[in-house]
Design an enzyme around this catalytic site. Structure first.
Site, short mmCIF file in Angstrom:
data_model
loop_
_atom_site.label_atom_id
_atom_site.label_comp_id
_atom_site.label_asym_id
_atom_site.label_seq_id
_atom_site.Cartn_x
_atom_site.Cartn_y
_atom_site.Cartn_z
N HIS A 83 21.77 -24.04 -24.86
CA HIS A 83 21.43 -24.72 -23.60
C HIS A 83 20.25 -25.66 -23.84
CE1 HIS A 83 20.13 -25.49 -19.53
NE2 HIS A 83 21.35 -25.13 -19.15
N GLU A 155 26.56 -31.13 -21.53
CA GLU A 155 25.57 -31.23 -20.45
C GLU A 155 24.57 -32.33 -20.79
OE1 GLU A 155 25.16 -27.39 -18.05
OE2 GLU A 155 23.94 -27.11 -19.82
N GLY A 223 22.03 -25.04 -10.51
CA GLY A 223 21.46 -24.87 -9.17
C GLY A 223 22.47 -24.41 -8.13
C1 PEP Z 1 22.35 -26.00 -16.05
O1 PEP Z 1 21.35 -25.35 -15.76
O2 PEP Z 1 22.95 -25.85 -17.13
C2 PEP Z 1 22.84 -26.97 -15.08
C3 PEP Z 1 23.92 -27.68 -15.35
O3 PEP Z 1 22.10 -27.07 -13.94
P1 PEP Z 1 22.46 -27.96 -12.66
O4 PEP Z 1 23.87 -27.66 -12.27
O5 PEP Z 1 21.46 -27.53 -11.62
O6 PEP Z 1 22.27 -29.39 -13.07
#
Ligand code: PEP
Length: 238
Positions: A83, A155, A223
């Site tokens: 992550h 991500e 979130g």
């Molecule tokens: C995450 O914490 O991996 C994430 C994608 O957070 P958010 O959905 O809040 O952007």
């Protein structure tokens, strides 16, 4: 690092009560101290409990760390590795992540491997190179046989917890690139079958459009996963 035990239990109760009938695989990933309770709470549910991190060593003098075996022993079979917050705040390099991936696989665990570029990489047009090298450094020396145990989660760091989302077109473009990169490094079947999740401010309002893209197989939700109704709406979108 959200929700204490009381909060985790309340959220999981609400999630399992409201979970729609779905073919989607639904996983939740509470903090370490709440995992064993979460497994118990969800033992009759379709929802799988997974861990946010683990150490690569089997055991030993690594104070504060958690091993694969400790997770397996409480019924956790899947672990998130890489992550962006682990990379940014805890110094987890590609080299460390490669070791963690190997340790999880050696223990027959499933790995959800996260990666994605920073804002400067995207602005400078370097995002494809960054993503390719993150994949290469952590995953490209795996055996072909490891791939059924890998889930990928793209991500973009600039979209995590910021309210900024990659547009559905940006997500699709990167997911298609990831699939092509895996096809070239391994084979077309592996690339076709690996699940590639998108993470970065997925909300009830944008989930359906993001998930409608052909190479987006699901989401990694931060979130919005803390509010049962929002998470359930996202599950319905998939
Ligand atoms: C995450 O914490 O991996 C994430 C994608 O957070 P958010 O959905 O809040 O952007």
């Amino acid at each position: 690092m959200n929700k204490d035990l009381t909060g985790t239990e309340a959220l999981l109760e609400e999630l399992s009560a409201k979970l729609p009938d779905t073919n989607a695989k639904v996983m939740v990933s509470p903090p370490f101290v709440n995992l064993a309770n979460a497994v118990q709470k969800l033992k009759d549910s379709e929802i799988e409990v997974i861990a946010q991190n683990m150490h690569f060593a089997e055991n030993g003098a690594y104070t504060g760390e958690i091993s694969a075996n400790m997770l397996l022993n409480i019924g956790i079979n899947t672990v998130i590795i890489g992550h962006s917050e682990r990379r940014a705040h805890f110094g987890e390099t590609d080299e460390i992540l490669a070791k963690k991936v190997k340790a999880a696989l050696a223990n027959n665990m499933q790995v959800m491997f996260c990666f994605g570029e920073e804002l400067e990489d995207r602005k400078s047009g370097n995002h494809f190179n960054v993503v390719e090298s993150q994949l290469k450094n952590a995953l490209f020396d795996l055996d072909l046989t490891a791939w059924p145990s890998i889930i990928l989660a793209y991500e973009p760091v600039w979209a995590i917890g910021t309210g900024e989302t990659a547009s559905p077109e940006q997500a699709q473009e990167m997911h298609a690139f990831i699939r092509k990169t895996i096809a070239e490094a391994f084979d077309a079947d592996i690339a076709e079958n690996v699940s590639i999740l998108y993470g970065g401010s997925v909300k009830p309002g944008n989930a359906e459009e993001i998930f409608s893209k052909p190479d987006v197989d699901g989401g990694l939700i931060g979130g919005a996963s803390l509010v049962a109704d929002d998470f359930i709406a996202i599950v319905k979108a998939i």
